[in-house]
Design a protein around this motif. Structure first.
Motif, PDB file in Angstrom:
ATOM      1  N   LEU A 293       0.830  -1.208   0.000  1.00 30.23           N
ATOM      2  CA  LEU A 293       0.000   0.000   0.000  1.00 30.23           C
ATOM      3  C   LEU A 293       0.864   1.258   0.000  1.00 30.23           C
ATOM      4  N   VAL A 294       1.858   1.250   0.884  1.00 32.11           N
ATOM      5  CA  VAL A 294       2.711   2.432   1.015  1.00 32.11           C
ATOM      6  C   VAL A 294       3.467   2.679  -0.296  1.00 32.11           C
ATOM      7  N   VAL A 295       4.036   1.598  -0.845  1.00 34.16           N
ATOM      8  CA  VAL A 295       4.795   1.751  -2.095  1.00 34.16           C
ATOM      9  C   VAL A 295       3.890   2.294  -3.191  1.00 34.16           C
ATOM     10  N   ASN A 296       2.702   1.744  -3.280  1.00 32.15           N
ATOM     11  CA  ASN A 296       1.803   2.156  -4.346  1.00 32.15           C
ATOM     12  C   ASN A 296       1.319   3.586  -4.232  1.00 32.15           C
TER      13      ASN A 296
ATOM     14  N   PHE B  42       3.069   5.943  -3.880  1.00 30.71           N
ATOM     15  CA  PHE B  42       4.034   6.774  -4.614  1.00 30.71           C
ATOM     16  C   PHE B  42       4.159   6.333  -6.067  1.00 30.71           C
ATOM     17  N   ASN B  43       3.268   5.454  -6.491  1.00 34.90           N
ATOM     18  CA  ASN B  43       3.346   4.897  -7.839  1.00 34.90           C
ATOM     19  C   ASN B  43       2.552   5.765  -8.808  1.00 34.90           C
ATOM     20  N   ALA B  44       3.220   6.233  -9.866  1.00 38.96           N
ATOM     21  CA  ALA B  44       2.566   7.120 -10.817  1.00 38.96           C
ATOM     22  C   ALA B  44       1.512   6.385 -11.645  1.00 38.96           C
ATOM     23  N   SER B  45       1.680   5.079 -11.790  1.00 38.14           N
ATOM     24  CA  SER B  45       0.710   4.305 -12.569  1.00 38.14           C
ATOM     25  C   SER B  45      -0.597   4.199 -11.788  1.00 38.14           C
ATOM     26  N   LYS B  46      -1.701   4.509 -12.453  1.00 40.81           N
ATOM     27  CA  LYS B  46      -2.945   4.708 -11.738  1.00 40.81           C
ATOM     28  C   LYS B  46      -3.455   3.449 -11.044  1.00 40.81           C
ATOM     29  N   TYR B  47      -3.351   2.286 -11.687  1.00 41.89           N
ATOM     30  CA  TYR B  47      -3.953   1.099 -11.092  1.00 41.89           C
ATOM     31  C   TYR B  47      -2.972   0.259 -10.294  1.00 41.89           C
ATOM     32  N   GLY B  48      -1.776   0.770 -10.168  1.00 40.50           N
ATOM     33  CA  GLY B  48      -0.835   0.090  -9.298  1.00 40.50           C
ATOM     34  C   GLY B  48      -0.424  -1.272  -9.787  1.00 40.50           C
TER      35      GLY B  48
ATOM     36  N   LYS C  43       1.702  -1.769 -12.577  1.00 42.76           N
ATOM     37  CA  LYS C  43       3.120  -1.658 -12.926  1.00 42.76           C
ATOM     38  C   LYS C  43       3.699  -0.479 -12.162  1.00 42.76           C
ATOM     39  N   TRP C  44       4.995  -0.472 -12.015  1.00 42.47           N
ATOM     40  CA  TRP C  44       5.645   0.684 -11.400  1.00 42.47           C
ATOM     41  C   TRP C  44       5.785   1.757 -12.471  1.00 42.47           C
ATOM     42  N   GLY C  45       5.077   2.848 -12.297  1.00 41.57           N
ATOM     43  CA  GLY C  45       5.067   3.896 -13.307  1.00 41.57           C
ATOM     44  C   GLY C  45       5.945   5.071 -12.948  1.00 41.57           C
ATOM     45  N   GLY C  46       6.831   4.880 -11.997  1.00 45.58           N
ATOM     46  CA  GLY C  46       7.692   5.982 -11.584  1.00 45.58           C
ATOM     47  C   GLY C  46       7.205   6.591 -10.270  1.00 45.58           C
TER      48      GLY C  46
END
Lengths: 290, 366, 255
Positions: C24-27, C29-35, C37-40
Motif C-alpha cells: 500500500l505504502v509503495v503504491n 508513490f506509484n505514478a501508474s494509476k492502477y498500481g 506496474k511501477w510507473g515511476g
C-alpha cells in the motif's frame, strides 16, 4: 480536609461510573429491549412487546446467512488458533530479551487502520492483484484466479486483521507456564506430544478461550471486511445488522441479531472463567495484554 | 536521669477486622526521649499500634494522646509524627534530595531553609554525596538511610520505625542497629520501633513491650524481659529456654519456696505467690545450665542426665541432655579450649546444675 | 521446534502481516494509476488529496473528534484508574466488570447500542454523538493502561506521603500523576489512534452533516480503486505507527 478527599473520590469514581452506565450498561439493556419491540415507520420502534424478531431470524433465508456468517467466523478463529498457537510458543521459546520485540511487532498493526489494511488485501487478491500477476507471469495459470469476492477472501481478511488478538492471550498464558512442569513430565517419561496435550494445552486453556473469544466475536461483526473482500453474497452477521439498522430501518430485527452476539459473548466469558478456575488462577483478562 | 515525662499515651485501644480482634484494650505509655520497641510475632498487633499512632489506621475505641493532647481525630498528615516504612516507600520519581525535602515542602518551610536542613539530614546518615541520585541507583542500606533522613528532617516528636531493618542482610542489619541507636541519642527524638526480632529489640531498646494476640504480655527493660519473663510466652519468645515441671512443697515466706523438680527438692526464689501443692514451671536459660563430670566431687545436689546431642556453634558448645523423666535440656557453654572437662562424649552420664536464683519459677501453663 | 524452523515460521507470519501494508505504502508513490506496474515515483496522489476539499474537511473533522475524544477519555480514564487502584467503594466490582465487558463487547454491538441510546436520549447524530461513541470505546484502554502502571508501584509510598504531611490533592499532583504520566500519555496516544481509525462505531453514530476520514475512505474503496486512497491510507498508517511506537517508548523509558 476530609471534604477535599471526598470530592476527588466523588469525581474519580463518579465520572467513569456514570459514563459506563449511561453508554455501555444502559445501551446494552436497550438493545435487548428493542429486540422485543415492533418496527414502526414513524417512531422507529414502538409497542407492543413481542418475540416476532426472533421468530423471523428462524426464516430459512436468514438461517442460511447466519450459518454462513458463523462458519466463516469460526473458520477464521480456527485458522488463527492453528497459526497463533505455534507462533506464541515460538515467541515464548525465544530469549527473554527478544520476546517483547516480537510481541510488539505482532500488535503494532492492531493499532493501525484495519479498513485500510483490508483495502490492501483487496489490492493483493484482485484479478489485477499481485498474486494473480505473479502467477500469470510465471505461466502457472492462463487466466486470473477468482480470489477476491469469495468466502476464502473473507476468512483470510478476518485472520489477517484478528491474528494479534489470538496471539496475545496465548502468549501471556504460555509465558506464565512453569517450565519445571515440563521437566517434571519429561522426568516421568512423557514424550513431547503427550506433554503438549496433558500439560501445555490444559494449562493454557484460559488463553485459548480468551483468544477464541477475541477473534470470533469481532469477526462476526466486521462488515467492511465482507463488504470489501466478499462482495454481495458472502455476508457476515455485521452486514445483516448494519442493513437492518441503516437501510431497512428494522431496529427490532437488527437488535435480535445483536442479542445473538451478546449471548455468545456471555457464553464464551462463562467458558473463560471456568477455564481460569480450572487453572486455579484469578480470572480476568490481563490488561497488559494490549 | 530526670523523672521520665510521658510523651504518648495509648488508652484502651481496640481494633477488630471482621471477626479477628487484632487489638484488645491496649494501654501503653511511651516516655520522652526513649528508644521504645514493640516486639511480638507477626499478627500480634504491633504494626496496627504503630499505624494508629501514625494516623494511618482508625481506632475502633480508645484514645491516643501526644503531649497530653488527644490526636485521635488529627489526620496523619497533620501529626508531628513520622514513619520509616518497612519497604522504605521512597518516591521513585524524585531525587534523594527531593525525597528528603518532601515533608518540609508540604509543611511550608521557607525555601532557603530547606536546602541546609536536607543537607544536614543527609550528612547525618552519611549520604551527603548522594543528593542528586534517584532511589533506584542506591543500595538497600542506602535507601534505608534515605528513608530515615526523610523522616527525621521534619524533627518529629516521635519517629516510628516499622520493621525497618528486616529487608537488610544480617551484617548490614547489625551495623544499622548501632547506627540507629547512635542517631537516636544524638537527635534526642523518641523512637518507636516495631520488630519480630528479639535480638534486635534487646540490643537497641531502652524499654520493650512484648505483645501477643493484641495484648501486652510484658513491659520492661530488655534485661527484665530476658531475665524475669512474666509468663511462658515471653520466656519462650525471647531466646531459648528450658522448661522443667515442678510442684511447690512448702512456702518459706518472702518468695522463697521448697520446690520438687525431677524428683529432688530445691529451694527456689519466685516473684509470684504460690501455695503448697501448686504446679509450676521452672525455667532455665541454656547458658545458665552447668554441665559437669559426674565423678567430680559435688557439694550441692544435682540432676543426672545423659548427653544425647552435641552441637558446635562457634562461640558456644550446645549439649542436649536427657533427664530421667525424658525431658531434654539444652546447655550452652562458652567454648574454652584449655578446659579439658569440656569434652563429654555421647551417651555419657553428666551432672546438671545451675546457679541458685538464676531460675525463673512461673505458674504452670501447658 | 528446531530454531531454524522457529525463526522461519515467525519470519513468515510477520512478513505476511507487513506485506500488504508495504504494498500500500509503495503504491501511494506509484505514478501508474492502477498500481499494476511501477510507473515511476510521484507525489501526485498526495497532492490530489491535499487539493480535495471534501477529503480535507473530513480529515480535519476526524482530527477534531479524535483529539477531543482521546482527551476526555484520558481524563475520565485516569481518574477512574486512580479510584480503582486507591479506594475501596461500593460498586467497585461492578465498575471494573463494566470496564472489562466494554473492552470485550464486539464493536458492532457497541455501535448499535450507542445508536439506540442516542435516539432514546434525543442526542442528534453528528459531532457530539461521534465524540461520545469514541470516548466510550477508548475509555477502557486508558483505564487499563494507567491502572496497570499504578499497580507496578509500592503504594506504601502514598502512606509515606501522607505521613510526611501531604494532603490528598498534593498526593495526587506530586506523586500519583508524575508516576502515572507515561501511562497517561500512552493512553492518550492509543486512544487517539483508535479513534482516528474507527469505522464500525462511526458508521452507525455519525450524522449526514459530519463526514470523517475513515468513512469517506470506506465509501471510496467500495466503489473501486482510486489512488488518492492509497495516499490517505499511507498517511493514516504512518500516523498510527509513529504514535504507537512513541507510546510504547514512553512506557519503557524508566523501567
Amino acid at each position: 480536609m476530609k471534604s477535599s478527599v471526598g470530592q476527588f473520590r466523588f469525581w474519580a469514581i463518579g465520572l467513569a461510573s456514570v459514563w459506563l452506565t449511561l453508554f455501555v450498561f444502559f445501551p446494552n439493556l436497550l438493545v435487548i429491549l428493542t429486540s422485543f419491540l415492533t418496527r414502526d415507520p414513524q417512531a422507529t420502534v414502538s409497542l407492543p412487546i413481542n418475540a416476532d424478531s426472533y421468530v423471523r431470524t428462524l426464516d430459512l433465508l436468514y438461517l442460511q446467512v447466519l450459518w454462513d456468517s458463523l462458519r466463516m467466523s469460526l473458520l477464521a478463529m480456527v485458522f488463527c488458533l492453528v497459526v497463533g498457537y505455534p507462533f506464541a510458543m515460538a515467541i515464548v521459546s525465544l530469549p527473554k530479551r527478544w520476546q517483547p520485540v516480537i510481541v510488539f511487532l505482532v500488535i503494532l498493526p492492531f493499532w493501525t487502520n484495519s479498513l485500510v489494511r483490508t483495502y490492501a488485501i483487496q489490492f493483493i487478491l484482485g484479478n489485477q492483484g499481485i498474486i494473480n500477476k505473479a502467477l500469470l507471469g510465471l505461466g502457472l495459470i492462463d487466466k486470473p484466479l477468482q480470489l477476491l469476492y469469495t468466502q476464502f477472501a473473507v476468512i483470510l481478511g478476518l485472520c489477517y486483521i484478528l491474528l494479534p488478538f489470538m496471539v496475545l492471550p496465548l502468549y501471556s498464558a504460555l509465558e506464565k507456564l512453569d517450565v519445571r512442569l515440563h521437566h517434571a513430565a519429561k522426568d516421568l517419561g512423557a514424550g513431547p506430544l503427550s506433554r503438549f496435550w496433558h500439560i501445555t494445552v490444559p494449562l493454557t486453556s484460559p488463553g485459548i478461550v480468551a483468544g477464541c473469544l477475541m477473534v470470533l466475536l469481532p469477526a462476526m461483526g466486521m462488515f467492511y471486511i465482507s463488504d470489501l473482500l466478499g462482495g454481495a453474497k458472502n455476508l457476515l452477521l455485521g452486514n445483516v445488522i448494519k442493513t437492518q439498522f441503516l437501510h431497512t430501518r428494522d431496529w427490532p430485527f437488527g437488535s435480535a441479531f445483536s442479542v445473538i452476539l451478546i449471548v455468545l459473548l456471555g457464553f464464551m466469558l462463562w467458558l473463560y472463567f471456568r477455564a481460569s478456575r480450572f487453572v486455579s488462577k484469578q480470572g480476568g483478562l490481563n490488561g497488559s495484554d494490549f | 536521669m530526670n523523672e521520665p515525662r510521658a510523651l504518648l499515651n495509648l488508652n484502651h485501644l481496640s481494633k477488630t477486622y471482621g471477626s479477628n480482634r487484632v487489638l484488645d484494650n491496649f494501654d501503653l505509655t511511651i516516655f520522652d526521649g526513649e528508644f521504645f520497641t514493640l516486639l511480638g510475632p507477626s499478627g500480634c498487633g504491633k504494626t496496627t499500634v504503630l499505624r494508629m499512632i501514625a494516623g494511618l489506621e482508625d481506632t475502633d475505641t480508645g484514645s491516643i494522646q501526644l503531649d497530653g493532647q488527644d490526636i485521635g481525630q488529627v489526620p496523619a498528615e497533620k501529626r508531628p509524627i513520622n514513619t520509616v516504612f518497612q519497604s522504605y516507600a521512597l518516591f521513585p520519581h524524585m531525587t534523594v534530595f527531593d525525597n528528603v525535602a518532601f515533608g518540609l515542602r508540604m509543611s511550608g518551610v521557607a525555601k532557603e531553609e530547606i536546602a541546609p536542613r536536607v543537607a544536614e539530614a543527609l550528612e547525618m546518615v552519611r549520604l551527603g554525596d548522594f543528593a542528586q541520585r534517584k532511589p533506584a541507583q542506591l543500595s538497600g542500606g542506602q535507601q534505608q538511610r534515605v528513608a530515615i533522613a526523610r523522616a527525621v528532617v521534619n524533627r518529629p516528636k516521635l519517629l516510628l520505625l516499622d520493621e525497618s531493618l528486616s529487608a537488610l542482610d544480617y551484617k548490614l542489619r547489625q551495623q544499622m542497629q548501632i547506627e540507629l541507636k547512635r542517631l537516636q541519642r544524638k537527635l534526642g527524638i523518641t523512637f518507636v520501633y516495631v520488630t519480630h526480632d528479639q535480638e534486635e529489640a534487646l540490643s537497641m531498646s531502652d524499654r520493650v513491650v512484648v505483645m501477643n494476640k493484641g495484648k501486652v504480655q510484658q513491659l520492661g527493660t530488655p534485661r527484665e524481659i530476658y531475665e524475669q519473663p512474666a509468663n511462658l510466652f515471653v520466656a519462650k519468645f525471647i531466646g531459648e529456654i528450658n522448661q522443667l515441671d515442678g510442684e511447690i512443697v512448702a512456702v518459706d515466706g518472702n518468695h522463697e519456696y521448697e520446690v520438687k523438680v525431677e524428683g529432688l527438692q530445691w529451694r527456689l526464689h519466685a516473684e509470684h505467690n504460690f501455695k503448697a501443692g501448686d504446679k509450676v514451671n521452672v525455667l532455665l536459660r541454656p547458658e545458665d545450665v552447668r554441665v559437669e563430670y559426674i565423678d567430680d566431687p559435688h557439694p550441692d545436689q544435682y540432676l543426672v542426665g545423659e548427653v544425647v546431642e552435641r552441637n558446635y556453634k562457634g562461640k558456644t558448645l550446645d549439649s542436649l541432655i536427657r533427664l530421667p523423666s525424658g525431658i531434654e535440656v539444652i546447655a550452652s557453654e562458652f567454648f574454652d579450649e584449655d578446659d579439658p572437662s569440656f569434652d563429654y562424649s555421647l551417651n555419657q552420664k553428666v551432672a546438671i546444675k545451675w546457679v541458685p536464683g538464676w531460675e525463673v519459677v512461673l505458674p504452670h501453663e501447658v | 521446534m528446531a530454531p531454524i524452523f522457529r525463526w522461519g515460521f515467525m519470519g513468515l507470519v510477520l512478513t505476511l502481516i507487513y506485506i500488504p501494508i508495504l504494498v500500500l505504502v509503495v503504491n501511494s508513490f506509484n505514478a501508474s494509476k492502477y498500481g499494476i506496474k511501477w510507473g515511476g515515483f510521484t507525489f501526485k496522489w498526495y497532492e490530489k488529496f491535499w487539493n480535495n476539499d471534501g477529503l480535507m474537511t473530513a480529515a480535519l473533522n476526524s482530527l477534531t473528534v479524535s483529539i477531543v475524544a482521546a482527551s476526555v477519555a484520558t481524563v475520565i480514564g485516569t481518574l477512574a484508574a486512580v479510584a480503582l487502584h486507591r479506594y475501596q467503594f461500593k460498586g467497585k466490582a461492578l465498575l471494573s466488570s463494566m470496564v472489562f465487558v466494554s473492552m470485550l463487547t464486539p464493536e458492532i454491538v457497541m455501535a448499535i447500542s450507542l445508536l439506540i441510546v442516542f435516539m432514546a436520549l434525543g442526542i442528534k447524530l453528528g459531532f457530539i454523538s461521534l465524540v461520545i461513541g469514541h470516548i466510550t470505546f477508548c475509555l477502557p484502554f486508558v483505564i487499563v493502561a494507567v491502572y496497570s502502571r499504578l499497580k507496578g508501584f509500592d503504594m506504601k509510598m502514598l502512606e509515606a506521603a501522607r505521613d510526611l504531611g501531604a494532603s490528598e490533592s498534593s498526593i495526587f499532583w506530586k506523586i500519583i500523576l508524575p508516576l502515572a504520566l507515561p501511562a497517561i500519555a500512552s493512553g492518550w496516544l492509543l486512544s487517539f489512534t483508535l479513534s482516528l481509525d474507527d469505522v464500525i462505531v462511526s458508521a452507525f453514530v455519525t450524522g449526514p452533516g459530519y463526514e470523517i476520514l475513515p468513512l469517506k475512505v470506506y465509501s471510496m474503496v467500495r466503489v473501486g480503486v482510486s489512488p488518492e486512497v492509497n495516499a490517505i491510507s499511507t498517511i493514516l498508517l504512518v500516523v498510527s505507527l509513529v504514535l504507537v511506537v512513541i507510546s510504547q517508548l514512553l512506557l519503557r523509558e524508566d523501567k
